[in-house]
Write a protein that holds these residues in place. Structure first.
Motif, short mmCIF file in Angstrom:
data_model
loop_
_atom_site.label_atom_id
_atom_site.label_comp_id
_atom_site.label_asym_id
_atom_site.label_seq_id
_atom_site.Cartn_x
_atom_site.Cartn_y
_atom_site.Cartn_z
N ASP A 107 -56.74 -16.20 -14.76
CA ASP A 107 -55.76 -15.25 -15.27
C ASP A 107 -56.41 -14.31 -16.28
O ASP A 107 -56.69 -14.69 -17.42
N THR A 109 -54.84 -11.42 -17.04
CA THR A 109 -53.78 -10.46 -17.34
C THR A 109 -53.64 -10.12 -18.81
O THR A 109 -53.31 -8.99 -19.17
N ASN A 110 -53.89 -11.07 -19.69
CA ASN A 110 -53.73 -10.80 -21.12
C ASN A 110 -55.08 -10.70 -21.84
O ASN A 110 -55.16 -10.85 -23.05
N SER A 112 -58.75 -8.44 -22.52
CA SER A 112 -59.27 -7.08 -22.55
C SER A 112 -60.77 -7.12 -22.83
O SER A 112 -61.29 -8.09 -23.39
N TYR A 130 -60.04 -7.33 -15.94
CA TYR A 130 -59.06 -7.52 -17.01
C TYR A 130 -57.74 -6.85 -16.66
O TYR A 130 -57.70 -5.74 -16.13
N GLY A 131 -56.65 -7.56 -16.94
CA GLY A 131 -55.31 -7.06 -16.62
C GLY A 131 -54.80 -7.56 -15.29
O GLY A 131 -53.65 -7.29 -14.93
N TRP A 132 -55.62 -8.30 -14.55
CA TRP A 132 -55.25 -8.78 -13.23
C TRP A 132 -55.28 -10.31 -13.18
O TRP A 132 -55.95 -10.95 -13.99
N SER A 203 -61.32 -0.41 -12.37
CA SER A 203 -60.45 0.73 -12.68
C SER A 203 -60.55 1.80 -11.59
O SER A 203 -59.56 2.48 -11.28
N GLU A 206 -58.53 0.47 -8.66
CA GLU A 206 -57.09 0.58 -8.93
C GLU A 206 -56.59 2.00 -8.69
O GLU A 206 -55.49 2.20 -8.18
N LYS A 274 -51.54 -7.51 -9.83
CA LYS A 274 -51.05 -6.99 -11.10
C LYS A 274 -49.59 -6.59 -10.92
O LYS A 274 -49.25 -5.82 -10.02
#
Length: 276
Positions: A107, A109-110, A112, A130-132, A203, A206, A274
């Motif tokens: 995880d 998701t939280n 950075s 990060y973030g996924w 990024s 995405e 995400k």
């Protein structure tokens, strides 16, 4: 992020562009089996090459229609190809219930990125997603050349010998034209040749994956989905000045050879989700 295997299966359906179900959920349905080692062919080459594995008759149809010449025959070829594509698109692809490998889920998701957070895979920088939320695919011990391409288990910041670098791919299948699909829109990618495009930067992936969203029938939430893969550095071309890689597949390559190139060059090992 709490997500069960049914939602991950929905994510797999979204990124492949076909209906995927767990084997245990489609016992009485007409289905084709999708094994982890043939996922690469379906994900990156499309229906025609995958027909080599699950639909030999449809594959023969594709090969025969390529023999036609002239405008009238080309039109007939297109219609036949579209018919074959439609048949596969409606097909249910069953995956074994152990298709995923939860012990390697992670995880992000939280989390950075920080200046001290430097990782490498395959001797190259690894930009962690990060973030996924990553859901691992059960790829260990599935390929005949062993597991060196995947690296060793557990957290580490450095590469190990024989490991392949990480790339991201936000594609969804758009049809069965026999042309390699990628998450990069037609345009600038054509200047660099035909093949599989991916990126080492999450990024960037995405930005090209905005259309790869799905709303889960299980919880009603909407997610983006990206595929995390390893790329064979010996078979990859780095596009100078661009943050993406190309596995070249020349025009005129046979379907069988395309399958061989792709399966030895790029291997998915995780799905990234995400919530949006």
């Amino acid at each position: 992020m709490e997500v069960d295997k049914y939602i991950v299966t929905e994510a797999l359906s979204a990124i492949l562009g076909v209906m995927v179900k767990l084997q245990s959920d489609c016992k009485d349905l007409d289905k084709a089996t999708l094994h982890i080692t043939s996922l690469t062919t379906l994900a990156f080459l499309g229906y025609e090459e995958f027909a080599l594995v699950v639909q030999p008759v449809l594959h023969l149809t594709f090969l025969l229609t390529r023999l036609f010449v002239g405008e009238e025959q080309k039109s007939q070829e297109t219609q036949t190809s579209e018919s074959a594509s439609s048949s596969l698109r409606k097909k249910i692809f069953a995956i074994p219930d152990d298709f995923f490998d939860p012990k390697f889920d992670f995880d992000f998701t939280n989390m950075s990125e920080s200046k001290s957070d430097k990782c490498a895979r395959g001797g190259e920088p690894y930009k962690r997603p990060y973030g996924w939320m990553r859901f691992a695919l059960k790829v260990r011990n599935k390929y005949p050349d062993g597991n060196a391409w995947l690296g060793t288990r557990g957290w580490r910041s450095r590469s190990v010998p024989g490991e392949w670098p990480v790339s991201y791919h936000g594609t969804g299948l758009q049809g069965a034209e026999g042309i390699v699909q990628s998450h990069f829109k037609a345009g600038d990618r054509r200047a660099y040749g035909r093949g599989i495009y991916s990126t080492p930067d999450i990024s960037v992936a995405e930005a090209y994956a905005t259309s790869k969203k799905f709303t889960s029938q299980k919880n009603g939430k909407t997610y983006k989905v990206i595929m995390q893969s390893r790329v064979n550095p010996q078979k990859r071309k780095i596009i100078k000045g661009k943050n993406y890689w190309l596995v070249p597949i020349p025009e005129g390559t046979s379907a069988e050879k395309e399958k061989e190139i792709v399966e030895s060059s790029i291997r998915p090992y995780g799905l990234l989700l995400k919530e949006v």
